[in-house]
Write a protein that holds these residues in place. Structure first.
Motif, PDB file in Angstrom:
ATOM      1  N   ALA A 123      10.459  28.976  50.092  1.00  0.00           N
ATOM      2  CA  ALA A 123      10.479  27.636  49.494  1.00  0.00           C
ATOM      3  C   ALA A 123      11.223  27.663  48.160  1.00  0.00           C
ATOM      4  O   ALA A 123      12.052  26.792  47.878  1.00  0.00           O
ATOM      5  N   LEU A 124      10.948  28.682  47.362  1.00  0.00           N
ATOM      6  CA  LEU A 124      11.625  28.782  46.059  1.00  0.00           C
ATOM      7  C   LEU A 124      13.129  28.991  46.235  1.00  0.00           C
ATOM      8  O   LEU A 124      13.936  28.430  45.487  1.00  0.00           O
ATOM      9  N   ALA A 125      13.494  29.801  47.227  1.00  0.00           N
ATOM     10  CA  ALA A 125      14.924  30.048  47.463  1.00  0.00           C
ATOM     11  C   ALA A 125      15.620  28.746  47.853  1.00  0.00           C
ATOM     12  O   ALA A 125      16.761  28.487  47.437  1.00  0.00           O
ATOM     13  N   GLU A 126      14.921  27.904  48.622  1.00  0.00           N
ATOM     14  CA  GLU A 126      15.518  26.631  49.044  1.00  0.00           C
ATOM     15  C   GLU A 126      15.644  25.663  47.857  1.00  0.00           C
ATOM     16  O   GLU A 126      16.659  24.967  47.717  1.00  0.00           O
ATOM     17  N   TYR A 181       5.594  35.062  38.295  1.00  0.00           N
ATOM     18  CA  TYR A 181       6.742  35.798  37.740  1.00  0.00           C
ATOM     19  C   TYR A 181       7.491  36.556  38.844  1.00  0.00           C
ATOM     20  O   TYR A 181       8.698  36.325  39.039  1.00  0.00           O
ATOM     21  N   PRO A 182       6.827  37.462  39.601  1.00  0.00           N
ATOM     22  CA  PRO A 182       7.577  38.161  40.643  1.00  0.00           C
ATOM     23  C   PRO A 182       8.166  37.234  41.703  1.00  0.00           C
ATOM     24  O   PRO A 182       9.264  37.482  42.206  1.00  0.00           O
ATOM     25  N   LEU A 183       7.460  36.172  42.048  1.00  0.00           N
ATOM     26  CA  LEU A 183       7.984  35.261  43.078  1.00  0.00           C
ATOM     27  C   LEU A 183       9.295  34.614  42.640  1.00  0.00           C
ATOM     28  O   LEU A 183      10.257  34.549  43.410  1.00  0.00           O
ATOM     29  N   LEU A 184       9.335  34.151  41.396  1.00  0.00           N
ATOM     30  CA  LEU A 184      10.559  33.494  40.923  1.00  0.00           C
ATOM     31  C   LEU A 184      11.696  34.492  40.782  1.00  0.00           C
ATOM     32  O   LEU A 184      12.835  34.202  41.139  1.00  0.00           O
ATOM     33  N   VAL A 185      11.367  35.675  40.288  1.00  0.00           N
ATOM     34  CA  VAL A 185      12.419  36.691  40.122  1.00  0.00           C
ATOM     35  C   VAL A 185      12.992  37.067  41.489  1.00  0.00           C
ATOM     36  O   VAL A 185      14.210  37.149  41.669  1.00  0.00           O
ATOM     37  N   GLN A 186      12.085  37.247  42.483  1.00  0.00           N
ATOM     38  CA  GLN A 186      12.560  37.588  43.836  1.00  0.00           C
ATOM     39  C   GLN A 186      13.421  36.478  44.433  1.00  0.00           C
ATOM     40  O   GLN A 186      14.303  36.743  45.247  1.00  0.00           O
ATOM     41  N   LYS A 262       2.315  28.348  34.099  1.00  0.00           N
ATOM     42  CA  LYS A 262       3.522  27.523  34.146  1.00  0.00           C
ATOM     43  C   LYS A 262       4.731  28.442  33.953  1.00  0.00           C
ATOM     44  O   LYS A 262       4.846  29.129  32.934  1.00  0.00           O
ATOM     45  N   ALA A 263       5.601  28.457  34.948  1.00  0.00           N
ATOM     46  CA  ALA A 263       6.786  29.307  34.881  1.00  0.00           C
ATOM     47  C   ALA A 263       8.022  28.441  34.769  1.00  0.00           C
ATOM     48  O   ALA A 263       8.155  27.421  35.462  1.00  0.00           O
ATOM     49  N   VAL A 264       8.935  28.852  33.899  1.00  0.00           N
ATOM     50  CA  VAL A 264      10.228  28.159  33.781  1.00  0.00           C
ATOM     51  C   VAL A 264      11.331  29.205  33.809  1.00  0.00           C
ATOM     52  O   VAL A 264      11.227  30.246  33.145  1.00  0.00           O
ATOM     53  N   GLY A 265      12.350  28.967  34.649  1.00  0.00           N
ATOM     54  CA  GLY A 265      13.482  29.894  34.710  1.00  0.00           C
ATOM     55  C   GLY A 265      14.752  29.130  35.007  1.00  0.00           C
ATOM     56  O   GLY A 265      14.749  27.903  35.168  1.00  0.00           O
ATOM     57  N   LEU A 266      15.841  29.873  35.087  1.00  0.00           N
ATOM     58  CA  LEU A 266      17.168  29.262  35.285  1.00  0.00           C
ATOM     59  C   LEU A 266      17.802  29.731  36.584  1.00  0.00           C
ATOM     60  O   LEU A 266      17.608  30.871  36.996  1.00  0.00           O
ATOM     61  N   LYS A 267      18.650  28.876  37.182  1.00  0.00           N
ATOM     62  CA  LYS A 267      19.479  29.346  38.299  1.00  0.00           C
ATOM     63  C   LYS A 267      20.695  30.036  37.687  1.00  0.00           C
ATOM     64  O   LYS A 267      21.302  29.490  36.769  1.00  0.00           O
TER      65      LYS A 267
END
Ligand SMILES: C[S@@+](CC[C@H](N)C(=O)[O-])C[C@H]1O[C@@H](n2cnc3c(N)ncnc32)[C@H](O)[C@@H]1O
Length: 267
Positions: A123-126, A181-186, A262-267
């Motif tokens: 889902a995150l990858a999409e 954290y690991p989910l978003l990084v992956q 709450k996680a925030v990151g960038l593409k």
């Protein structure tokens, strides 16, 4: 307004009323605003509980809010119309196969959705796919393992564990907050920053006693009781005692803690 109002109209009382109205909204969303002109995807908007906050906090941004459940979308539309917000459009869509072109959105927001999914990584990858390079992805999730309280109760902890087990049997993960954290990084998200947001409740915060201990957390646990007993996860008497002990923490000498992530990151 008349002078009979029991709490009066003092500045501290006015501040208390504002605090009360913005209980979890302030804790979870105070730092989420989007620039004028930006296009934001809200994936899994449900009945629009967060949509109204997002859209009113960023009135110059445009939101596309999607959900897989048409009945929830109907409620979300009504909620947004009631709030007189004109910067949201809704679509029925599956987060795993979003009907949008690559790099279509400036930012994306996902709240309390991954915990229900069997493939949160996919889902995150999409969601990342439809984000522009440099766009932000914000994800908020709870983690039921972060609940602790006074008076402590083995029965209350067992009742919470039933909810965790039932969610796992359904393919989800009620402990997903700690995995953000690991989910978003992956998923290829860069510069991920996770901030834990703890709700702490005692009798000096009556809005949270009622709004969080009773109406949010314990109600959520209580809701799955029948299912948990039917599936043999717990005996009926132990269940009743667990729920009673959770409500007990809302009394004058009780306290309750729970952490959202709450996680925030960038593409
Ligand atoms: C707990 S609700 C959260 C709703 C909203 N984000 C909020 O915080 O109030 C989870 C939502 O995810 C939606 N959902 C579940 N699976 C989905 C999928 N595959 N694609 C899109 N939405 C999905 C559900 O329909 C539900 O509305």
């Amino acid at each position: 307004m008349t002078s009979e109002y029991v709490h009066g109209y003092s500045a501290p009382e006015a501040a208390r009323l504002v605090d009360q109205a913005s209980t979890l909204t302030e804790l979870l969303h105070c730092d989420t605003t989007y620039p004028a002109g930006s296009l934001v995807l809200e994936a899994g908007c449900g009945v629009g509980a967060q949509t109204v906050t997002l859209a009113s906090q960023s009135p110059q941004a445009s939101f596309v809010s999607v959900d897989i459940a048409p009945v929830s979308l109907g409620r979300a539309k009504a909620r947004v119309a009631e709030a007189c917000l004109r910067n949201v459009t809704f679509h029925e869509a599956d987060i795993y196969t979003l009907p949008f072109a690559e790099a279509q959105f400036d930012h994306a927001f996902v709240c309390f959705v991954l915990e229900h999914l069997a493939r949160p990584e996919a889902a995150l990858a999409e969601v990342r796919r439809v984000l522009k390079l440099g766009g932000t992805l914000t994800v908020i999730e709870g983690d039921h393992g972060s609940a602790y309280f006074h008076p402590d109760s083995e029965f209350a902890r067992r009742a919470i564990q039933c909810l965790v087990d039932l969610q796992r049997h359904a393919g989800g993960d009620a402990l997903i907050g700690r995995r953000l954290y690991p989910l978003l990084v992956q998923a290829g998200v860069r510069e991920v920053c996770v901030s834990p947001r703890m709700v702490y409740v005692d009798a000096s915060r009556p809005a949270l006693v009622d709004g969080f201990i009773r109406k949010t957390f314990t109600a959520m646990v209580e809701w799955v009781g029948e299912q948990a007993i039917r599936q043999g996860l717990i005996e009926a008497e132990a269940w009743r005692r667990g729920v009673r002990d959770l409500y007990r923490t809302a009394e004058a000498d009780g306290t309750f803690c729970y952490t959202f992530f709450k996680a925030v990151g960038l593409k």
